[in-house]
Write a protein that holds these residues in place. Structure first.
Motif, PDB file in Angstrom:
ATOM      1  N   THR A   1       0.838  -1.197   0.000  1.00  0.00           N
ATOM      2  CA  THR A   1       0.000   0.000   0.000  1.00  0.00           C
ATOM      3  C   THR A   1       0.872   1.247   0.000  1.00  0.00           C
ATOM      4  N   GLN A   2       0.263   2.374  -0.158  1.00  0.00           N
ATOM      5  CA  GLN A   2       0.916   3.684  -0.125  1.00  0.00           C
ATOM      6  C   GLN A   2       1.975   3.814  -1.213  1.00  0.00           C
ATOM      7  N   THR A   3       1.746   3.168  -2.351  1.00  0.00           N
ATOM      8  CA  THR A   3       2.717   3.247  -3.440  1.00  0.00           C
ATOM      9  C   THR A   3       2.706   4.603  -4.116  1.00  0.00           C
ATOM     10  N   ASP A   4       1.698   5.414  -3.839  1.00  0.00           N
ATOM     11  CA  ASP A   4       1.627   6.741  -4.439  1.00  0.00           C
ATOM     12  C   ASP A   4       2.346   7.799  -3.605  1.00  0.00           C
ATOM     13  N   GLU A   5       2.852   7.421  -2.451  1.00  0.00           N
ATOM     14  CA  GLU A   5       3.575   8.365  -1.609  1.00  0.00           C
ATOM     15  C   GLU A   5       5.062   8.294  -1.941  1.00  0.00           C
ATOM     16  N   LEU A   6       5.546   9.331  -2.589  1.00  0.00           N
ATOM     17  CA  LEU A   6       6.924   9.340  -3.067  1.00  0.00           C
ATOM     18  C   LEU A   6       7.741  10.405  -2.355  1.00  0.00           C
ATOM     19  N   GLU A   7       8.973  10.093  -2.098  1.00  0.00           N
ATOM     20  CA  GLU A   7       9.924  11.054  -1.552  1.00  0.00           C
ATOM     21  C   GLU A   7      10.821  11.495  -2.697  1.00  0.00           C
ATOM     22  N   VAL A   8      10.826  12.783  -2.983  1.00  0.00           N
ATOM     23  CA  VAL A   8      11.615  13.298  -4.099  1.00  0.00           C
ATOM     24  C   VAL A   8      13.090  12.943  -3.931  1.00  0.00           C
ATOM     25  N   SER A   9      13.591  12.991  -2.712  1.00  0.00           N
ATOM     26  CA  SER A   9      15.011  12.673  -2.483  1.00  0.00           C
ATOM     27  C   SER A   9      15.311  11.220  -2.853  1.00  0.00           C
ATOM     28  N   ASP A  10      14.369  10.311  -2.597  1.00  0.00           N
ATOM     29  CA  ASP A  10      14.569   8.906  -2.970  1.00  0.00           C
ATOM     30  C   ASP A  10      14.550   8.734  -4.482  1.00  0.00           C
ATOM     31  N   ILE A  11      13.652   9.440  -5.146  1.00  0.00           N
ATOM     32  CA  ILE A  11      13.590   9.364  -6.612  1.00  0.00           C
ATOM     33  C   ILE A  11      14.909   9.854  -7.195  1.00  0.00           C
ATOM     34  N   TRP A  12      15.403  10.975  -6.694  1.00  0.00           N
ATOM     35  CA  TRP A  12      16.658  11.530  -7.204  1.00  0.00           C
ATOM     36  C   TRP A  12      17.812  10.561  -6.965  1.00  0.00           C
ATOM     37  N   LYS A  13      17.870  10.017  -5.747  1.00  0.00           N
ATOM     38  CA  LYS A  13      18.948   9.091  -5.391  1.00  0.00           C
ATOM     39  C   LYS A  13      18.948   7.870  -6.307  1.00  0.00           C
ATOM     40  N   ASP A  14      17.770   7.347  -6.598  1.00  0.00           N
ATOM     41  CA  ASP A  14      17.667   6.127  -7.401  1.00  0.00           C
ATOM     42  C   ASP A  14      17.804   6.354  -8.904  1.00  0.00           C
ATOM     43  N   HIS A  15      17.526   7.577  -9.381  1.00  0.00           N
ATOM     44  CA  HIS A  15      17.439   7.771 -10.832  1.00  0.00           C
ATOM     45  C   HIS A  15      18.283   8.910 -11.388  1.00  0.00           C
ATOM     46  N   HIS A  16      19.118   9.563 -10.581  1.00  0.00           N
ATOM     47  CA  HIS A  16      19.842  10.724 -11.082  1.00  0.00           C
ATOM     48  C   HIS A  16      20.835  10.378 -12.194  1.00  0.00           C
ATOM     49  N   LYS A  17      21.432   9.198 -12.133  1.00  0.00           N
ATOM     50  CA  LYS A  17      22.393   8.830 -13.189  1.00  0.00           C
ATOM     51  C   LYS A  17      21.690   8.660 -14.529  1.00  0.00           C
ATOM     52  N   GLU A  18      20.558   8.003 -14.512  1.00  0.00           N
ATOM     53  CA  GLU A  18      19.804   7.830 -15.757  1.00  0.00           C
ATOM     54  C   GLU A  18      19.277   9.173 -16.261  1.00  0.00           C
ATOM     55  N   ALA A  19      18.812  10.021 -15.340  1.00  0.00           N
ATOM     56  CA  ALA A  19      18.291  11.332 -15.738  1.00  0.00           C
ATOM     57  C   ALA A  19      19.367  12.166 -16.421  1.00  0.00           C
ATOM     58  N   ALA A  20      20.610  12.012 -15.990  1.00  0.00           N
ATOM     59  CA  ALA A  20      21.705  12.783 -16.580  1.00  0.00           C
ATOM     60  C   ALA A  20      21.960  12.397 -18.036  1.00  0.00           C
ATOM     61  N   THR A  21      21.502  11.233 -18.455  1.00  0.00           N
ATOM     62  CA  THR A  21      21.732  10.794 -19.842  1.00  0.00           C
ATOM     63  C   THR A  21      20.685  11.347 -20.803  1.00  0.00           C
ATOM     64  N   LYS A  22      19.614  11.937 -20.282  1.00  0.00           N
ATOM     65  CA  LYS A  22      18.537  12.484 -21.120  1.00  0.00           C
ATOM     66  C   LYS A  22      18.564  14.005 -21.021  1.00  0.00           C
TER      67      LYS A  22
END
Length: 113
Positions: free
Chosen positions: A82-103
């Motif tokens: 449950t609560q899969t819609d509750e996101l922490e922006v810092s966690d998103i950045w930590k997990d995906h910043h390398k991929e985001a840098a490629t786009k």
């Protein structure tokens, strides 16, 4: 509970039980007794608890897991997060910043969040 869900077609009865490791002895005994009649078990937990392997394993006590294995019911256990819609922006950045840098522009848009 009603709906077009396959799991309910057989007339399934959903019961909200305390955890099998509840500190309250009476609630624990009620849960243990009720679980013996279950043909399937849904372990419901907030996503932040369920993603931690150690916590997910602890949601089912050792004795209970052994009994499930002996009764051939281990394949009938499902985890519902449950609560899969509750996101922490810092966690998103930590997990995906390398991929985001490629786009082009993606990292900048993420920083704006």
């Amino acid at each position: 509970l009603a709906g077009p869900w396959h799991v309910l077609r057989s007339g399934a009865c959903l019961v909200d039980l305390p955890g099998v490791r509840d500190a309250n002895v009476v609630r624990n005994k009620v849960a243990q007794r009720r679980l013996t009649a279950c043909s399937g078990i849904w372990v419901v937990a907030p996503i932040m608890r369920a993603v931690d392997d150690r916590t997910a394993k602890e949601l089912l006590g050792e004795q209970f897991k052994r009994r499930l294995l002996m009764d051939g019911l281990m394949d009938n256990v499902s985890f519902v997060c449950t609560q899969t819609d509750e996101l922490e922006v810092s966690d998103i950045w930590k997990d995906h910043h390398k991929e985001a840098a490629t786009k082009p522009g993606r990292a900048e848009r993420m920083r704006e969040l």
